[in-house]
Design a protein around this motif. Structure first.
Motif, PDB file in Angstrom:
ATOM      1  N   VAL A 124       0.830  -1.207   0.000  1.00 61.38           N
ATOM      2  CA  VAL A 124       0.000   0.000   0.000  1.00 61.38           C
ATOM      3  C   VAL A 124       0.864   1.258   0.000  1.00 61.38           C
ATOM      4  N   ALA A 125       1.995   1.202   0.647  1.00 61.36           N
ATOM      5  CA  ALA A 125       2.881   2.370   0.704  1.00 61.36           C
ATOM      6  C   ALA A 125       3.535   2.575  -0.667  1.00 61.36           C
ATOM      7  N   PRO A 126       3.544   3.800  -1.175  1.00 65.38           N
ATOM      8  CA  PRO A 126       4.087   4.044  -2.514  1.00 65.38           C
ATOM      9  C   PRO A 126       5.568   3.672  -2.669  1.00 65.38           C
ATOM     10  N   ARG A 127       6.363   3.935  -1.654  1.00 59.44           N
ATOM     11  CA  ARG A 127       7.800   3.676  -1.769  1.00 59.44           C
ATOM     12  C   ARG A 127       8.107   2.188  -1.902  1.00 59.44           C
ATOM     13  N   THR A 128       7.385   1.345  -1.191  1.00 58.14           N
ATOM     14  CA  THR A 128       7.624  -0.091  -1.267  1.00 58.14           C
ATOM     15  C   THR A 128       6.632  -0.784  -2.195  1.00 58.14           C
ATOM     16  N   GLY A 129       5.509  -0.153  -2.472  1.00 58.97           N
ATOM     17  CA  GLY A 129       4.507  -0.776  -3.330  1.00 58.97           C
ATOM     18  C   GLY A 129       4.868  -0.744  -4.795  1.00 58.97           C
TER      19      GLY A 129
END
Length: 86
Positions: A39-44
């Motif tokens: 869900v997090a943009p950096r890890t997604g």
């Protein structure tokens, strides 16, 4: 029939809830951790790119298998259907 005031009704709901529902701390499961990461943009974004690449590889392999199979099923097993690239 007894009319119960709105505040009293919610007090009754709170009482029943505290007597019947128990809350406890749980360790996050692998599924929940992956869900939070995607869900997090950096890890997604890396997960999304990896998933798209995996689908591309899979469908390319399936399409290659099906097209190779359809060409060879027409009786051209000797390669005469291929053009000379030289």
């Amino acid at each position: 029939m007894v009319c119960v005031v709105d505040a009293t009704r919610w007090d009754l709901v709170d009482t029943i809830t505290t007597e019947t529902v128990t809350y406890r701390e749980t360790d996050p499961t692998c599924r929940e951790l992956i869900g939070k990461l995607t869900v997090a943009p950096r890890t997604g974004l890396p997960f999304a790119i990896a998933a798209l690449y995996g689908m591309w590889v899979f469908f390319s392999a399936v399409a290659g298998f099906l097209t190779d199979r359809s060409v060879t099923s027409k009786g051209n097993r000797d390669g005469s259907h291929l053009q000379d690239c030289a």
